[in-house]
Motif scaffolding. Sequence first.
Motif, PDB file in Angstrom:
ATOM      1  N   ASP A   1       0.813  -1.421  -0.001  1.00  0.00           N
ATOM      2  CA  ASP A   1      -0.009  -0.030   0.109  1.00  0.00           C
ATOM      3  C   ASP A   1       0.842   1.283  -0.032  1.00  0.00           C
ATOM      4  N   ALA A   2       2.135   1.230   0.402  1.00  0.00           N
ATOM      5  CA  ALA A   2       3.058   2.165   0.460  1.00  0.00           C
ATOM      6  C   ALA A   2       3.229   2.918  -0.935  1.00  0.00           C
ATOM      7  N   VAL A   3       3.154   1.864  -1.958  1.00  0.00           N
ATOM      8  CA  VAL A   3       3.607   2.734  -3.186  1.00  0.00           C
ATOM      9  C   VAL A   3       2.125   2.357  -4.181  1.00  0.00           C
ATOM     10  N   ALA A   4       1.179   2.038  -3.455  1.00  0.00           N
ATOM     11  CA  ALA A   4      -0.098   1.925  -4.218  1.00  0.00           C
ATOM     12  C   ALA A   4      -0.360   3.145  -5.285  1.00  0.00           C
ATOM     13  N   HIS A   5      -0.065   4.413  -4.878  1.00  0.00           N
ATOM     14  CA  HIS A   5      -0.394   5.585  -5.940  1.00  0.00           C
ATOM     15  C   HIS A   5       0.431   5.667  -7.142  1.00  0.00           C
ATOM     16  N   LEU A   6       1.673   4.824  -6.903  1.00  0.00           N
ATOM     17  CA  LEU A   6       2.476   4.731  -8.123  1.00  0.00           C
ATOM     18  C   LEU A   6       2.118   3.777  -9.192  1.00  0.00           C
ATOM     19  N   TYR A   7       1.394   2.714  -8.829  1.00  0.00           N
ATOM     20  CA  TYR A   7       0.920   1.669  -9.573  1.00  0.00           C
ATOM     21  C   TYR A   7      -0.101   2.228 -10.731  1.00  0.00           C
ATOM     22  N   ASP A   8       0.588   2.320 -11.673  1.00  0.00           N
ATOM     23  CA  ASP A   8      -0.372   3.319 -12.880  1.00  0.00           C
ATOM     24  C   ASP A   8      -0.460   2.492 -14.200  1.00  0.00           C
ATOM     25  N   PRO A   9      -1.418   1.964 -14.565  1.00  0.00           N
ATOM     26  CA  PRO A   9      -1.869   1.102 -15.652  1.00  0.00           C
ATOM     27  C   PRO A   9      -1.496   2.110 -16.922  1.00  0.00           C
ATOM     28  N   LEU A  10      -1.545   3.413 -16.614  1.00  0.00           N
ATOM     29  CA  LEU A  10      -1.541   4.424 -17.851  1.00  0.00           C
ATOM     30  C   LEU A  10      -0.094   4.918 -17.965  1.00  0.00           C
ATOM     31  N   HIS A  11       0.826   4.229 -17.175  1.00  0.00           N
ATOM     32  CA  HIS A  11       2.228   4.986 -17.477  1.00  0.00           C
ATOM     33  C   HIS A  11       2.501   4.501 -18.987  1.00  0.00           C
ATOM     34  N   PRO A  12       3.269   5.528 -19.364  1.00  0.00           N
ATOM     35  CA  PRO A  12       3.476   5.326 -20.934  1.00  0.00           C
ATOM     36  C   PRO A  12       4.420   4.156 -21.214  1.00  0.00           C
ATOM     37  N   ALA A  13       5.255   3.661 -20.230  1.00  0.00           N
ATOM     38  CA  ALA A  13       5.965   2.438 -20.422  1.00  0.00           C
ATOM     39  C   ALA A  13       5.127   1.559 -20.478  1.00  0.00           C
ATOM     40  N   VAL A  14       4.180   1.086 -19.703  1.00  0.00           N
ATOM     41  CA  VAL A  14       3.241   0.290 -19.622  1.00  0.00           C
ATOM     42  C   VAL A  14       2.434   0.255 -20.724  1.00  0.00           C
ATOM     43  N   LEU A  15       1.908   1.247 -21.214  1.00  0.00           N
ATOM     44  CA  LEU A  15       1.059   1.134 -22.588  1.00  0.00           C
ATOM     45  C   LEU A  15       1.996   0.722 -23.714  1.00  0.00           C
ATOM     46  N   GLN A  16       3.417   1.132 -23.715  1.00  0.00           N
ATOM     47  CA  GLN A  16       4.163   0.671 -24.930  1.00  0.00           C
ATOM     48  C   GLN A  16       4.385  -0.472 -24.873  1.00  0.00           C
ATOM     49  N   LEU A  17       4.430  -1.332 -23.821  1.00  0.00           N
ATOM     50  CA  LEU A  17       4.699  -2.681 -23.635  1.00  0.00           C
ATOM     51  C   LEU A  17       3.475  -3.537 -24.233  1.00  0.00           C
ATOM     52  N   VAL A  18       2.354  -3.022 -23.580  1.00  0.00           N
ATOM     53  CA  VAL A  18       1.172  -3.745 -24.055  1.00  0.00           C
ATOM     54  C   VAL A  18       0.806  -3.615 -25.361  1.00  0.00           C
ATOM     55  N   ALA A  19       1.078  -2.371 -26.034  1.00  0.00           N
ATOM     56  CA  ALA A  19       0.760  -2.158 -27.221  1.00  0.00           C
ATOM     57  C   ALA A  19       1.628  -2.914 -28.303  1.00  0.00           C
ATOM     58  N   HIS A  20       2.851  -2.994 -27.839  1.00  0.00           N
ATOM     59  CA  HIS A  20       3.929  -3.658 -28.476  1.00  0.00           C
ATOM     60  C   HIS A  20       3.620  -5.155 -28.607  1.00  0.00           C
ATOM     61  N   THR A  21       3.122  -5.731 -27.750  1.00  0.00           N
ATOM     62  CA  THR A  21       2.773  -7.159 -27.356  1.00  0.00           C
ATOM     63  C   THR A  21       1.460  -7.680 -28.204  1.00  0.00           C
ATOM     64  N   ILE A  22       0.735  -6.747 -28.044  1.00  0.00           N
ATOM     65  CA  ILE A  22      -0.566  -6.810 -28.801  1.00  0.00           C
ATOM     66  C   ILE A  22      -0.134  -6.862 -30.600  1.00  0.00           C
ATOM     67  N   ARG A  23       0.300  -5.903 -31.062  1.00  0.00           N
ATOM     68  CA  ARG A  23       0.555  -5.568 -32.115  1.00  0.00           C
ATOM     69  C   ARG A  23       1.610  -6.883 -32.911  1.00  0.00           C
ATOM     70  N   THR A  24       2.600  -6.942 -32.120  1.00  0.00           N
ATOM     71  CA  THR A  24       3.500  -8.022 -32.683  1.00  0.00           C
ATOM     72  C   THR A  24       2.762  -9.472 -32.883  1.00  0.00           C
ATOM     73  N   ALA A  25       1.924  -9.787 -31.762  1.00  0.00           N
ATOM     74  CA  ALA A  25       1.192 -10.892 -31.766  1.00  0.00           C
ATOM     75  C   ALA A  25       0.236 -10.784 -32.987  1.00  0.00           C
ATOM     76  N   ASN A  26      -0.506  -9.957 -33.276  1.00  0.00           N
ATOM     77  CA  ASN A  26      -1.155  -9.604 -34.509  1.00  0.00           C
ATOM     78  C   ASN A  26      -0.560  -9.846 -35.690  1.00  0.00           C
ATOM     79  N   ARG A  27       0.898  -9.261 -35.824  1.00  0.00           N
ATOM     80  CA  ARG A  27       1.594  -9.208 -37.035  1.00  0.00           C
ATOM     81  C   ARG A  27       1.973 -10.654 -37.218  1.00  0.00           C
TER      82      ARG A  27
END
Length: 576
Positions: free
Chosen positions: A473-499
């Motif tokens: 809980d001490a770092v719960a406020h930093l847990y961010d699904p919208l962090h740009p690095a997270v979105l890059q990894l998720v998008a990269h995974t989806i796009r690569t798999a689709n390709r």
Amino acid sequence: MSFTMHGVAVSGGIAIGFAHLVSHATLEVPHYALPKHLVTEEVGRFDAAIQATRHEMESMRAHIPANAPPEVEAFLDVHLMILNDSSLSKVPRQLIQAQQCNAEWALTQQLDNLLDQFENIEDTYLRERKNDVIQVVERVLKALLGHPGVPTNATTPEEASILVAHDLSPADMILFKRHQFAAFVTDVGGATSHTAILARSLNIPSVVALHHARQLIRERELLIVDGGQGVVIVNPDQHVLAEYRLKQNQWEIDQQKLKRLASAATRTLDGTAVELHANIELPQDVPLVRDNGATGIGLFRSEFLFMNRPDLPSEEEQYLAYRTVAEGLQGLPVTIRTLDLGADKQLTQMEHGQSANPALGLRAIRLCLAEPHLFHTQIRAILRASHYGKIHILIPMLSTLSELDQTLHHIRVAKESLDVEATPYDKTIKLGGMIEIPAAALMVQSFAKKLDFLSIGTNDLIQYTLAIDRTDDAVAHLYDPLHPAVLQLVAHTIRTANRVGTPVVVCGEMGGDPKLTRLLLGFGLREFSMHPAHLLAVKQQVLKTNLPDIHALVAKMLKTEESEKMHSLLARLNSL
Ligand code: PEP
Ligand code: MG
């Protein structure tokens, strides 16, 4: 005195009820008083649980494998002796009668009494039997919880119980699955800890990371829990209470409306088909999967079959559990994830020493490869069940291709052992891998080529990308699904798999968050898996989305570097 506490929102909805404080973790069970006329029935329920536990243990004793170490028999004898002792099999009956309380409560009170006595024993051998007593009691509790009584104090909203705890482990939480608490609040925890995930699967309001709730709230104080906002109001005045009753009614009306979508086909406005699957923890969750119109199970977290018990489930027991789920889905796909133990899901049965960083330690596939016997048993059980439905196997926490190669080897060996016995299984069973470690996401192309499908575990992917313990809980406020690095990894995974042409699904909590549905659709995702309770809200989002309208904004979000901006862009995306 009225006061308000703020924590991390875990599961939506509003609950109004009385606080029920719970103290230590493992044996938290519901406490309720019984009307006099139900006492005899409750004693009967207790006796039946003792009887069922006795049968279960006797049957285990009669079927000890020939190659098992001799201690197994001695261990079971001790447990049977403890069970049959009047301090466990008789005293709780008297407590039920004297206190008119439920059987679980009586049994745990008696356990506390016995444990106090153990503290005073000098003899080390006898003192160590304490754990055996706990394990036997846990077994009886499990039998009781499989046949719950009626918590009479949870029949009207005013009388609903709200569970207030410092902490709850995933194993505790699974015990609550069948009990009628109106809400959960805890001092510690993060939004995607397994405890929170289970609370969400119960579809009742929950708030974690409240820090001092257990200390500040008193037994039977009136509480309002707003699970969507992460707010707990203690001793609200009449006006606040009235306002929240209205909100609660509105929430229920909205939920009822969503139910109408259960049988609708899942297509975007432009006609693109989307698959919505369900995440489950236990075979008992199957009816919920069907009620919410899921077209398959995208994640069966099999490790929950291993919790709250002193022994490991046998191949036969696992096989029956997997088969039950496969048959329950009547030909729809069921993805069984192999054991993901370790981190916040520790087992009492296995000792691997304390790791300083358990989430980075011997967890999931790493543990299975280190314990080949455990893995082999599970793979055989899954393969055998695959004859009775459409089962897929999913491997958690892959980080290197060599782990995948070792896994393939174990699956081959298990298949060969079944071939020798002429035991049937699905010879074309599909194998998928979880992408939940940044290393796997970055080299997803290599995994995609070797696997039949990929499943993105965003809960861990966020934890490992941002170096934030999902349970802290001490770092719960930093847990961010919208962090740009997270979105890059998720998008990269989806796009690569689709390709590459390898099917990909998101099964982490991002997949069940309707606020993120459009974004994921924009990344190219066409398959989501989530708790059944979230499925209809996500479906509603899919039905409202026109893919050509969202592409430009999604592309812009992928170029955005700041989290704050990302939040406002997301709001815009969802208002299109
Ligand atoms: C995940 O990590 O996103 C996931 C689905 O697995 P679990 O939550 O069980 O770790
Ligand atoms: Mg995970």
